[in-house]
Design a protein around this motif. Structure first.
Motif, PDB file in Angstrom:
ATOM      1  N   ASP A  18       0.752  -1.279   0.058  1.00 31.47           N
ATOM      2  CA  ASP A  18       0.002   0.038  -0.193  1.00 31.47           C
ATOM      3  C   ASP A  18       0.888   1.319  -0.104  1.00 31.47           C
ATOM      4  O   ASP A  18       0.719   2.235   0.844  1.00 31.47           O
ATOM      5  CB  ASP A  18      -1.072   0.014   1.132  1.00 31.47           C
ATOM      6  N   PRO A  20       2.483   4.849  -1.386  1.00 32.89           N
ATOM      7  CA  PRO A  20       1.905   6.055  -1.948  1.00 32.89           C
ATOM      8  C   PRO A  20       2.055   5.897  -3.522  1.00 32.89           C
ATOM      9  O   PRO A  20       2.938   5.526  -4.044  1.00 32.89           O
ATOM     10  CB  PRO A  20       2.445   7.092  -1.294  1.00 32.89           C
ATOM     11  N   ALA A  88      -1.137  12.285   2.621  1.00 31.41           N
ATOM     12  CA  ALA A  88      -1.452  11.108   3.538  1.00 31.41           C
ATOM     13  C   ALA A  88      -3.177  10.627   3.384  1.00 31.41           C
ATOM     14  O   ALA A  88      -3.270   9.540   3.326  1.00 31.41           O
ATOM     15  CB  ALA A  88      -1.323  11.322   5.139  1.00 31.41           C
ATOM     16  N   ASN A  91      -2.938   8.786   0.255  1.00 31.99           N
ATOM     17  CA  ASN A  91      -1.904   7.951  -0.003  1.00 31.99           C
ATOM     18  C   ASN A  91      -1.216   8.413  -1.115  1.00 31.99           C
ATOM     19  O   ASN A  91      -0.858   7.449  -2.102  1.00 31.99           O
ATOM     20  CB  ASN A  91      -2.380   6.459   0.129  1.00 31.99           C
TER      21      ASN A  91
END
Length: 143
Positions: A18, A20, A88, A91
């Protein structure tokens, strides 16, 4: 030996990291103004920078110019690299440039609207590409 919890397939042992997603963004300067964009589906008061995903085998600097052309129909010239920013909530990691553009604006399919803003009235926002705008404004000279 990792300190992070990751999804792992017990059958094939695939690990989903996962990581970015890389995104490019442009502070587009056109005819002395900054062009902000509103993507389709965004709230009416949300405007941001031209941005898009980096494609496979694409150089980031080429990608940002491609996005300017796709979203605004403008030819762009890289003026300066602004920085790298973490987003964030989505992501993403965002690579941002100041791009000087020329030509006639043709609003692309992904956009609901554009807004032109004089440099001296441009204000950063609290999320996403807003930090890049803040850094770019802080580095500007009065020329």
């Amino acid at each position: 030996h990792e300190d992070r919890i990751r999804q792992r397939c017990p059958s094939c042992r695939f690990i989903h990291y996962d990581n970015p997603t890389p995104v490019v963004a442009a502070i587009v300067e056109h005819d002395g103004e900054i062009i902000l964009v509103q993507n389709k589906g965004w709230p009416a008061h949300f405007f941001g920078l031209v941005s898009g995903f980096l494609e496979k085998n694409e150089e980031p600097a080429e990608a940002v110019l491609r996005e300017v052309e796709e979203e605004l129909g403008l030819k762009g010239e890289l003026v300066s690299f602004v920085g790298i920013y973490s987003f964030a909530m989505m992501n993403q990691v965002i690579l941002t440039w100041h791009v000087r553009a020329s030509g006639d604006v043709v609003v692309g399919e992904e956009l609901a609207a554009i807004k032109r803003v004089a440099r001296h009235t441009l204000r950063p926002w609290s999320m996403g590409t807003g930090k890049a705008v803040a850094d770019w404004l802080a580095g500007r000279t009065n020329t």
